[in-house]
Design an enzyme around this catalytic site. Structure first.
Site, PDB file in Angstrom:
ATOM      1  CD  GLU B 293      -3.148   0.665   2.205  1.00  0.00           C
ATOM      2  OE1 GLU B 293      -3.914  -0.285   1.957  1.00  0.00           O
ATOM      3  OE2 GLU B 293      -3.256   1.354   3.230  1.00  0.00           O
ATOM      4  CG  HIS B 322       6.212 -30.045   1.173  1.00  0.00           C
ATOM      5  ND1 HIS B 322       6.660 -31.272   0.743  1.00  0.00           N
ATOM      6  CD2 HIS B 322       6.973 -29.730   2.248  1.00  0.00           C
ATOM      7  CE1 HIS B 322       7.616 -31.704   1.541  1.00  0.00           C
ATOM      8  NE2 HIS B 322       7.833 -30.786   2.463  1.00  0.00           N
ATOM      9  CE  LYS B 436     -11.222   3.593   2.643  1.00  0.00           C
ATOM     10  NZ  LYS B 436     -10.377   4.411   3.493  1.00  0.00           N
TER      11      LYS B 436
END
Lengths: 468, 468
Positions: B293, B322, B436
């Protein structure tokens, strides 16, 4: 149907010049896909290779269910001991369908099905804490390693065996173990035969990361009370859909093909998986292994050096709107965001705003938490679209056994299609062999020979005091 | 010192032509760093900007500790309600120093310090399960939002307030809340004043992702019994080290500069953080937000369109050997792997192999689990080196308050240095504002206007039945 794929936001009509031309789904990409489909039809769709072999799974289910029923009566906890593909698939299934609070529930709330834990790393702190928290005398240890010789799994087994022998005595210890391993090869197989430990056989052609729908993995699901037949039913639905050779009719085909095109043509080599549903976080880790390890290859099938492979990045909606979204929105043009959404959030919670007279609460009026979560998804996909950032979405009706089975199969087939397009072998993992070999070489020395690994060079070490 | 940075494996002498020429650390990169250092010296190192202002933190600690002590006597659980930077830092601290089994321990084992939970998403299933699991009458809810108007946080507060009022009555409800928010602005501030809810002030110049060493975050650490003065002490050590303008003497400078060079010059734009220590997983998520960010920006400080920003990928050693290691080893040349290791794994566990007569166990002889974990790290870094893949490592002596404080500060300063090199503003996040705003626009409609967002197009939807 229970899963809808919406891929409009990766195409030019919605996304503009950053998109993929939809006409291509009828022309060159359709042809490419058809060729890829033909290549793998025998091994995947018709089961000859067996590695997503649902038909044989189906016939084994009775045995698996009976075994699970027997254990359920004797144990109130199960610990799955295994690495990577031996653990991630079962973790994904358990989190999706049992939730994160299963182990906090009392016996009655769990219908007396056992609690379930995972030992999937060597960190001694975590191992100690887990072994402290459980009652060993009422715990089954399911030790899983296809090869039967995974170093971490064997080390953990040695630690646990010692503990179990101390708690229940050497005669009864073997009853606390179930080994899931190769039918004939490997150390676990030898130990099982020597000590009379019960075993489940990993189907030889099923690799770890493709094993989530095979009997050893379904056994665990049955043991915690999940309806494994419905998981298989969902998987069969997805597999049926994936038989089509027509790209536009094949969900797994669209996923595999569009992500492949985004990577190789548009250099969008970071594929983000972002569910707006917390119970799918382990699923994302399962997918991370599946996608990264199957496609990340140095050589293609012709032996050419290609160094292929998209990076699968996991994110979490809506939480990561406050963390990674800034990068997705404004950072480099190297990502595709793949969303998972849930239409029906079970037990959605009302936001009781009428009591709160402060301003923004009026906006929250009439919504529930899950609806707000879905609104945030809509706002995010739309803001990414406006910035020219491609996305795709799988919309799940709800999250249950059948939908999960469908989802797992969909991505396994999409991975195999993508591998066929990249022209790499999705089933091998040659890149990790060197690290494994070096580990065993290091292990084998009683004292590590300092000349064996290159010496650290103090010129490039910072923070070391002179006495070191 | 407690943290050593080893960066030999990203340089040409060890890595060959894929590396960075070490001479440059004395020439062009040293100069670049010196300029970056000068740019941010006043705001970061000398505290004038205040956003990593340890001096003022130090003076507030008594108040924070007293507040924590008072709450400790009244509550046996605390729930932190907040998104992103309001939660990730505290999660990192708690996991690193309390471990993952803290909430499973009884009061005595926890020295009567409260259990600690996090509500950092809207998913109703998780919210329901948590609120079911705790005793609301003995729980403190720490609601954290710097702006005081984060939609998700307000929604969760509304749900919790209702529950608390039902359980303890309207008069006593306010005692169960502590708001952490701006000193004067925002909805949380208004509610607190209206209802007499106690508050902690977020220092105005401290952004969420840089707030882990500020009083509101340290309050929570104190509440669960951690020694916050030692956290600050470690942070001060790191900050002191980061004052040097000489690149080769500055750990944060080396980290920020080499990762910047790897990204922009070598196109290694995926930065993997891979601890061989499970307690540092949340730390990695904190770092993921911090790095992504702060650096992921469309424009640089001159207003040029740059679309900068490395992707921070988290991995987990040895487990991801793995899973993701195959991609790291053989996939595209677009990654740097940054390891974190622990010299001393507290409570390391012996592998009791002498009882196991089967072959590979002889190799495990004389090792403990944590040692085996560290051997796997050595094998992995060496196999990556042989494949020409660059890595860096931070070696921690052990994991305690002081080392964690040092680690947190080190990466915050490294992030700010990197931002200065990229010439972007590390403190803003303009890319998430659109999402937002769209959320609030969607919220504001009693029924969503179908024309508001582009209609889904059935041509690009697959799996929908005709009746939909």
């Amino acid at each position: 149907m229970s899963i809808v794929l919406d891929y409009g936001d990766i195409l030019t009509p919605r996304l503009g010049s950053n998109g993929i031309e939809p006409e291509r789904l009828k022309t060159d990409l359709a042809e490419k896909f058809e060729r890829a489909h033909a290549k793998i039809e025998k091994t995947v769709i018709c089961n000859e290779g067996g590695f997503i072999d649902l038909e044989s799974t189906w016939t084994d289910l009775e045995e698996v269910e009976a075994l699970a029923q027997g254990y359920k009566e004797r144990f109130n906890a199960v610990v799955v001991v295994g690495m990577g593909g031996s653990s991630l698939g079962v973790q994904a299934v358990c989190q999706a369908l049992l939730g994160d609070s299963w182990n906090l529930m009392d016996d009655e709330s769990r219908d007396c099905f056992p609690k379930v834990y995972f030992l999937d790393n060597l960190d001694p702190v975590g191992v100690f804490e887990l072994l402290e928290a459980i009652d060993v005398r009422r715990t089954l240890f399911n030790v899983v390693s296809k090869s039967g010789s995974t170093a971490e799994t064997l080390a953990l087994y040695a630690v646990i065996e010692d503990l179990v022998v101390n708690e229940v005595g050497p005669d009864k210890a073997c009853e606390h173990f179930l080994f899931t391993t190769d039918p004939s090869l490997g150390t676990l197989r030898s130990i099982a035969e020597n000590r009379g430990i019960k075993t489940l056989e990993v189907p030889p052609k099923v690799g770890g990361r493709f094993s989530v729908l095979s009997p050893p993995s379904l056994f665990l699901a049955a043991l915690v009370g999940l309806d494994v037949r419905r998981i298989i039913k969902g998987a069969k639905i997805a597999k049926e859909q994936c038989k089509s050779t027509i790209l536009r009719d094949n969900k797994a085909g669209i996923i595999g093909t569009l992500l492949y095109v985004a990577d190789l043509e548009q250099k969008r080599n970071v594929h983000v998986i972002m569910p707006y549903c917390d119970r799918l976080q382990k699923f994302c880790q399962w997918l991370q292994q599946l996608w990264s390890e199957s496609l990340g290859k140095a050589q293609n099938l012709s032996g050419d050096l290609v160094n292929n492979g998209p990076t699968l990045l996991t994110a979490r909606g809506a939480a990561d709107q406050h963390s990674q979204l800034q990068l997705f929105t404004e950072g480099p043009e190297n990502k595709v965001i793949f969303f998972l959404t849930l239409k029906d959030h079970a037990g959605d919670i009302n936001i009781p705003v009428e009591k709160l007279e402060f301003d923004p609460f009026r906006s929250l009026s009439q919504w529930r938490l899950g609806e707000l979560l879905n609104l945030e998804y809509q706002a995010t996909v739309e803001s990414l679209r406006r910035m020219g950032r491609p996305t795709m979405t799988l919309e799940l009706d709800k999250l249950n056994e059948e939908v999960l089975g469908e989802l797992l199969m969909l991505f396994m087939v999409a991975t195999v299609y993508a591998a066929a397009l990249y022209e790499v072998d999705p089933l091998n993992q040659p890149g990790v062999e060197l690290s494994k070999r070096l580990t065993f070489e290091l292990l084998d020395r009683e004292e590590i020979d300092p000349s064996y690994l290159p010496k650290t060079d103090s010129r490039w070490r910072l923070g070391e005091t002179s006495s070191d």
